[in-house]
Design a protein around this motif. Structure first.
Motif, PDB file in Angstrom:
ATOM      1  N   THR A  14     -27.430  36.944  34.294  1.00 59.12           N
ATOM      2  CA  THR A  14     -27.355  35.650  33.258  1.00 59.12           C
ATOM      3  C   THR A  14     -26.224  34.800  33.623  1.00 59.12           C
ATOM      4  O   THR A  14     -26.212  33.606  33.586  1.00 59.12           O
ATOM      5  CB  THR A  14     -27.218  36.585  31.790  1.00 59.12           C
ATOM      6  N   VAL A  15     -25.158  35.301  34.075  1.00 56.75           N
ATOM      7  CA  VAL A  15     -24.013  34.660  34.258  1.00 56.75           C
ATOM      8  C   VAL A  15     -24.498  33.849  35.689  1.00 56.75           C
ATOM      9  O   VAL A  15     -24.001  32.545  35.563  1.00 56.75           O
ATOM     10  CB  VAL A  15     -22.887  35.583  34.642  1.00 56.75           C
ATOM     11  N   ALA A  16     -24.891  34.328  36.522  1.00 61.04           N
ATOM     12  CA  ALA A  16     -25.431  33.321  37.536  1.00 61.04           C
ATOM     13  C   ALA A  16     -26.118  32.212  37.193  1.00 61.04           C
ATOM     14  O   ALA A  16     -26.218  31.212  37.622  1.00 61.04           O
ATOM     15  CB  ALA A  16     -26.252  34.276  38.874  1.00 61.04           C
ATOM     16  N   ALA A  17     -27.254  32.344  36.347  1.00 65.96           N
ATOM     17  CA  ALA A  17     -28.141  31.603  35.645  1.00 65.96           C
ATOM     18  C   ALA A  17     -27.248  30.546  34.778  1.00 65.96           C
ATOM     19  O   ALA A  17     -27.500  29.015  35.047  1.00 65.96           O
ATOM     20  CB  ALA A  17     -29.419  32.134  34.917  1.00 65.96           C
ATOM     21  N   ILE A  18     -26.163  31.002  34.257  1.00 66.04           N
ATOM     22  CA  ILE A  18     -25.590  30.040  33.527  1.00 66.04           C
ATOM     23  C   ILE A  18     -24.734  29.156  34.513  1.00 66.04           C
ATOM     24  O   ILE A  18     -24.500  27.699  34.324  1.00 66.04           O
ATOM     25  CB  ILE A  18     -24.607  30.675  32.603  1.00 66.04           C
ATOM     26  N   LYS A  19     -23.976  29.485  35.527  1.00 65.93           N
ATOM     27  CA  LYS A  19     -23.403  28.934  36.444  1.00 65.93           C
ATOM     28  C   LYS A  19     -24.194  27.955  37.249  1.00 65.93           C
ATOM     29  O   LYS A  19     -23.799  26.795  37.544  1.00 65.93           O
ATOM     30  CB  LYS A  19     -22.574  29.848  37.392  1.00 65.93           C
ATOM     31  N   ALA A  20     -25.496  28.279  37.501  1.00 66.23           N
ATOM     32  CA  ALA A  20     -26.472  27.291  38.144  1.00 66.23           C
ATOM     33  C   ALA A  20     -26.624  26.163  37.201  1.00 66.23           C
ATOM     34  O   ALA A  20     -26.712  25.032  37.806  1.00 66.23           O
ATOM     35  CB  ALA A  20     -27.719  28.030  38.650  1.00 66.23           C
ATOM     36  N   ARG A  21     -26.970  26.391  36.026  1.00 70.57           N
ATOM     37  CA  ARG A  21     -27.216  25.171  35.002  1.00 70.57           C
ATOM     38  C   ARG A  21     -25.872  24.250  34.940  1.00 70.57           C
ATOM     39  O   ARG A  21     -25.996  23.043  35.030  1.00 70.57           O
ATOM     40  CB  ARG A  21     -27.268  25.873  33.769  1.00 70.57           C
ATOM     41  N   VAL A  22     -24.907  24.621  35.003  1.00 69.50           N
ATOM     42  CA  VAL A  22     -23.736  24.134  34.718  1.00 69.50           C
ATOM     43  C   VAL A  22     -23.331  23.311  35.913  1.00 69.50           C
ATOM     44  O   VAL A  22     -22.824  22.256  35.890  1.00 69.50           O
ATOM     45  CB  VAL A  22     -22.299  25.083  34.513  1.00 69.50           C
ATOM     46  N   ALA A  23     -23.855  23.780  37.266  1.00 70.03           N
ATOM     47  CA  ALA A  23     -23.756  23.178  38.389  1.00 70.03           C
ATOM     48  C   ALA A  23     -24.304  21.929  38.401  1.00 70.03           C
ATOM     49  O   ALA A  23     -24.266  20.733  39.203  1.00 70.03           O
ATOM     50  CB  ALA A  23     -23.699  23.942  39.500  1.00 70.03           C
ATOM     51  N   LEU A  24     -25.678  21.725  37.734  1.00 73.95           N
ATOM     52  CA  LEU A  24     -26.543  20.645  37.737  1.00 73.95           C
ATOM     53  C   LEU A  24     -26.131  19.353  36.692  1.00 73.95           C
ATOM     54  O   LEU A  24     -26.526  18.480  36.921  1.00 73.95           O
ATOM     55  CB  LEU A  24     -27.722  21.215  37.169  1.00 73.95           C
ATOM     56  N   ALA A  25     -25.053  19.799  35.972  1.00 75.97           N
ATOM     57  CA  ALA A  25     -24.633  18.895  34.879  1.00 75.97           C
ATOM     58  C   ALA A  25     -23.788  17.631  35.633  1.00 75.97           C
ATOM     59  O   ALA A  25     -22.913  17.963  36.391  1.00 75.97           O
ATOM     60  CB  ALA A  25     -23.695  19.407  33.735  1.00 75.97           C
ATOM     61  N   PRO A  26     -23.914  16.576  35.047  1.00 77.09           N
ATOM     62  CA  PRO A  26     -23.104  15.563  35.611  1.00 77.09           C
ATOM     63  C   PRO A  26     -21.610  15.545  35.408  1.00 77.09           C
ATOM     64  O   PRO A  26     -21.401  16.064  34.179  1.00 77.09           O
ATOM     65  CB  PRO A  26     -23.858  14.218  35.323  1.00 77.09           C
ATOM     66  N   GLU A  27     -21.029  14.981  36.017  1.00 73.05           N
ATOM     67  CA  GLU A  27     -19.487  15.066  35.699  1.00 73.05           C
ATOM     68  C   GLU A  27     -19.319  13.965  34.619  1.00 73.05           C
ATOM     69  O   GLU A  27     -19.919  13.059  34.651  1.00 73.05           O
ATOM     70  CB  GLU A  27     -18.409  14.475  36.864  1.00 73.05           C
ATOM     71  N   PRO A  28     -18.425  14.244  33.609  1.00 65.67           N
ATOM     72  CA  PRO A  28     -18.203  13.376  32.287  1.00 65.67           C
ATOM     73  C   PRO A  28     -17.346  12.139  32.756  1.00 65.67           C
ATOM     74  O   PRO A  28     -16.599  12.350  33.830  1.00 65.67           O
ATOM     75  CB  PRO A  28     -17.379  14.333  31.504  1.00 65.67           C
ATOM     76  N   PRO A  29     -17.614  11.054  32.292  1.00 64.82           N
ATOM     77  CA  PRO A  29     -16.730   9.763  32.639  1.00 64.82           C
ATOM     78  C   PRO A  29     -15.354  10.322  32.200  1.00 64.82           C
ATOM     79  O   PRO A  29     -14.786  11.085  31.522  1.00 64.82           O
ATOM     80  CB  PRO A  29     -17.211   8.878  31.292  1.00 64.82           C
ATOM     81  N   GLU A  30     -14.408   9.471  33.088  1.00 62.65           N
ATOM     82  CA  GLU A  30     -13.025   9.927  33.125  1.00 62.65           C
ATOM     83  C   GLU A  30     -12.373   9.359  31.659  1.00 62.65           C
ATOM     84  O   GLU A  30     -11.414  10.250  31.191  1.00 62.65           O
ATOM     85  CB  GLU A  30     -12.406   9.199  33.893  1.00 62.65           C
ATOM     86  N   GLU A  31     -13.019   8.554  30.841  1.00 64.52           N
ATOM     87  CA  GLU A  31     -12.340   8.215  29.618  1.00 64.52           C
ATOM     88  C   GLU A  31     -12.851   9.126  28.531  1.00 64.52           C
ATOM     89  O   GLU A  31     -11.812   9.552  27.512  1.00 64.52           O
ATOM     90  CB  GLU A  31     -13.068   6.944  29.257  1.00 64.52           C
ATOM     91  N   LEU A  32     -13.884   9.902  28.746  1.00 68.40           N
ATOM     92  CA  LEU A  32     -14.151  10.888  27.773  1.00 68.40           C
ATOM     93  C   LEU A  32     -13.116  12.001  28.190  1.00 68.40           C
ATOM     94  O   LEU A  32     -12.543  12.674  27.149  1.00 68.40           O
ATOM     95  CB  LEU A  32     -15.551  11.380  27.888  1.00 68.40           C
ATOM     96  N   VAL A  33     -12.860  12.556  29.409  1.00 65.18           N
ATOM     97  CA  VAL A  33     -11.985  13.645  29.782  1.00 65.18           C
ATOM     98  C   VAL A  33     -10.509  13.327  29.312  1.00 65.18           C
ATOM     99  O   VAL A  33     -10.101  14.076  28.658  1.00 65.18           O
ATOM    100  CB  VAL A  33     -11.858  13.699  31.284  1.00 65.18           C
ATOM    101  N   GLU A  34     -10.050  12.001  29.293  1.00 65.95           N
ATOM    102  CA  GLU A  34      -8.769  11.725  28.940  1.00 65.95           C
ATOM    103  C   GLU A  34      -8.719  11.813  27.351  1.00 65.95           C
ATOM    104  O   GLU A  34      -7.641  12.387  27.002  1.00 65.95           O
ATOM    105  CB  GLU A  34      -8.454  10.154  29.496  1.00 65.95           C
ATOM    106  N   GLU A  35      -9.824  11.429  26.548  1.00 67.84           N
ATOM    107  CA  GLU A  35      -9.885  11.468  25.127  1.00 67.84           C
ATOM    108  C   GLU A  35      -9.730  12.845  24.595  1.00 67.84           C
ATOM    109  O   GLU A  35      -9.222  13.309  23.928  1.00 67.84           O
ATOM    110  CB  GLU A  35     -11.023  10.743  24.374  1.00 67.84           C
ATOM    111  N   LEU A  36     -10.456  13.910  25.341  1.00 61.20           N
ATOM    112  CA  LEU A  36     -10.862  15.115  25.124  1.00 61.20           C
ATOM    113  C   LEU A  36      -9.591  15.913  25.351  1.00 61.20           C
ATOM    114  O   LEU A  36      -8.858  16.777  24.526  1.00 61.20           O
ATOM    115  CB  LEU A  36     -11.893  15.827  25.716  1.00 61.20           C
ATOM    116  N   ARG A  37      -8.627  15.360  26.413  1.00 59.03           N
ATOM    117  CA  ARG A  37      -7.394  15.944  26.808  1.00 59.03           C
ATOM    118  C   ARG A  37      -6.320  15.755  25.840  1.00 59.03           C
ATOM    119  O   ARG A  37      -5.576  16.563  25.541  1.00 59.03           O
ATOM    120  CB  ARG A  37      -7.026  15.436  28.165  1.00 59.03           C
TER     121      ARG A  37
END
Length: 61
Positions: A14-37
């Motif tokens: 299950t952990v391996a399957a989760i990691k594989a799905r996460v690897a498929l996700a695109p990187e978030p925009p830098e503006e979103l990362v900064e706002e969340l930070r």
């Protein structure tokens, strides 16, 4: 919960399957990362103004 505890509960497949799905996700925009930070590291920077109590609030009868 530690990594070891999560692994014990979920199992390595299950952990391996989760990691594989996460690897498929695109990187978030830098503006979103900064706002969340800002939210995560300084959540109380801006507090909303207190609202006056009303008669409709529970326990104010």
């Amino acid at each position: 919960m530690t990594r070891a505890e999560r692994l014990a509960i979920l199992g390595p497949e299950t952990v391996a399957a989760i990691k594989a799905r996460v690897a498929l996700a695109p990187e978030p925009p830098e503006e979103l990362v900064e706002e969340l930070r800002r939210i995560i590291f300084s959540p109380a920077r801006e507090l909303p103004a207190p609202q006056p109590a009303t008669d409709s609030e529970p326990g104010t009868r």
